[in-house]
Write a protein that holds these residues in place. Structure first.
Motif, PDB file in Angstrom:
ATOM      1  N   ASP A   1      -4.523   0.392   3.245  1.00  0.00           N
ATOM      2  CA  ASP A   1      -3.600   0.113   4.940  1.00  0.00           C
ATOM      3  C   ASP A   1      -5.018  -0.698   6.252  1.00  0.00           C
ATOM      4  OD1 ASP A   1      -0.940   0.854   4.672  1.00  0.00           O
ATOM      5  OD2 ASP A   1      -1.516   2.779   5.687  1.00  0.00           O
ATOM      6  N   ARG A   2      -6.301  -0.217   5.258  1.00  0.00           N
ATOM      7  CA  ARG A   2      -7.264  -0.574   7.300  1.00  0.00           C
ATOM      8  C   ARG A   2      -7.790  -2.074   5.837  1.00  0.00           C
ATOM      9  NH1 ARG A   2     -12.677   1.661   6.178  1.00  0.00           N
ATOM     10  NH2 ARG A   2     -14.003   0.163   7.239  1.00  0.00           N
ATOM     11  N   LEU A   3      -7.652  -1.674   4.318  1.00  0.00           N
ATOM     12  CA  LEU A   3      -8.422  -3.373   3.876  1.00  0.00           C
ATOM     13  C   LEU A   3      -7.477  -4.429   3.436  1.00  0.00           C
ATOM     14  CD1 LEU A   3     -10.238  -4.101   1.452  1.00  0.00           C
ATOM     15  CD2 LEU A   3      -8.433  -2.950  -0.175  1.00  0.00           C
TER      16      LEU A   3
ATOM     17  N   ALA B   1      -4.251   5.591   3.893  1.00  0.00           N
ATOM     18  CA  ALA B   1      -5.027   4.974   5.451  1.00  0.00           C
ATOM     19  C   ALA B   1      -6.289   3.488   4.888  1.00  0.00           C
ATOM     20  CB  ALA B   1      -5.406   6.065   6.040  1.00  0.00           C
ATOM     21  N   GLN B   2      -6.845   4.075   3.607  1.00  0.00           N
ATOM     22  CA  GLN B   2      -8.133   3.192   3.367  1.00  0.00           C
ATOM     23  C   GLN B   2      -6.782   2.005   2.812  1.00  0.00           C
ATOM     24  OE1 GLN B   2      -8.193   6.838   2.247  1.00  0.00           O
ATOM     25  NE2 GLN B   2      -9.780   7.404   2.339  1.00  0.00           N
TER      26      GLN B   2
ATOM     27  N   LYS C   1      -5.740  -5.068   6.189  1.00  0.00           N
ATOM     28  CA  LYS C   1      -5.984  -5.582   8.019  1.00  0.00           C
ATOM     29  C   LYS C   1      -7.267  -6.148   7.777  1.00  0.00           C
ATOM     30  CE  LYS C   1      -3.145  -1.742  10.593  1.00  0.00           C
ATOM     31  NZ  LYS C   1      -2.764  -0.781  10.527  1.00  0.00           N
ATOM     32  N   MET C   2      -7.658  -5.514   7.159  1.00  0.00           N
ATOM     33  CA  MET C   2      -9.500  -6.367   7.176  1.00  0.00           C
ATOM     34  C   MET C   2      -9.217  -7.792   6.849  1.00  0.00           C
ATOM     35  SD  MET C   2     -11.804  -3.354   5.990  1.00  0.00           S
ATOM     36  CE  MET C   2     -13.446  -4.020   6.468  1.00  0.00           C
TER      37      MET C   2
ATOM     38  N   THR D   1       0.589  -1.008  -0.268  1.00  0.00           N
ATOM     39  CA  THR D   1      -0.143  -0.093   0.013  1.00  0.00           C
ATOM     40  C   THR D   1       0.938   1.443  -0.005  1.00  0.00           C
ATOM     41  OG1 THR D   1      -0.411   0.236   2.633  1.00  0.00           O
ATOM     42  CG2 THR D   1      -1.767  -0.858   1.582  1.00  0.00           C
TER      43      THR D   1
ATOM     44  N   TYR E   1       1.338  -6.302   8.810  1.00  0.00           N
ATOM     45  CA  TYR E   1       2.653  -5.314   8.776  1.00  0.00           C
ATOM     46  C   TYR E   1       4.296  -5.438   8.633  1.00  0.00           C
ATOM     47  CZ  TYR E   1       4.729  -0.494   8.519  1.00  0.00           C
ATOM     48  OH  TYR E   1       5.672   0.012   8.170  1.00  0.00           O
TER      49      TYR E   1
END
Length: 134
Positions: A104-106, A101-102, A108-109, A96, A114
């Motif tokens: 990174d969020r994906l 941020a979006q 993790k989801m 990413t 990381y």
């Protein structure tokens, strides 16, 4: 719902600002799938084999995906699991853009962890690397 990718699907996605700079260099793989939600193209996803035990996942996701993100995440998790088993992968990666941020969020989801920052890896920019390891 996923379906087979068609080239014109790329013109139907409202790219997120962070993805626009990469768009001109993207090579969508033959295994790409298009994700539709409420009759609209919301994402194109694919993976690339890096070696015989390792693959990378790529995604272009519409800025207006909204609640479709939940369905996309569910289906992507299944796709990643299935392909990992079929291809006998030990590692699946996702990169990413640092500060996106979006994305990174994906990651993790989707259950990616990381691992660090790769400096100046593409167009002089830094990218975070995430991985799911068997």
């Amino acid at each position: 719902m996923f379906r087979k990718f068609e080239t014109e699907d790329l013109q139907k996605i409202t790219l997120q600002t962070e993805q626009k700079m990469e768009f001109d260099t993207i090579n969508v793989a033959d295994n790409a799938l298009t994700f539709e939600h409420n009759g609209l193209v919301r994402a194109v996803v694919w993976y690339v084999l890096l070696d015989d035990k390792r693959a990378a996942v790529f995604a272009l996701i519409s800025a207006d995906i909204g609640l479709g993100l939940v369905g996309l995440v569910r289906q992507l998790k299944v796709m990643i699991e299935e392909q990992s088993k079929i291809l006998n992968l030990n590692r699946v990666e996702m990169c990413t853009l640092k500060g996106f941020a979006q994305a990174d969020r994906l990651a993790k989801m989707l259950g990616f962890e990381y691992e660090g920052c790769m400096r100046k890896v593409f167009k002089g920019l830094d990218y975070n690397i995430y991985a799911r390891v068997k």
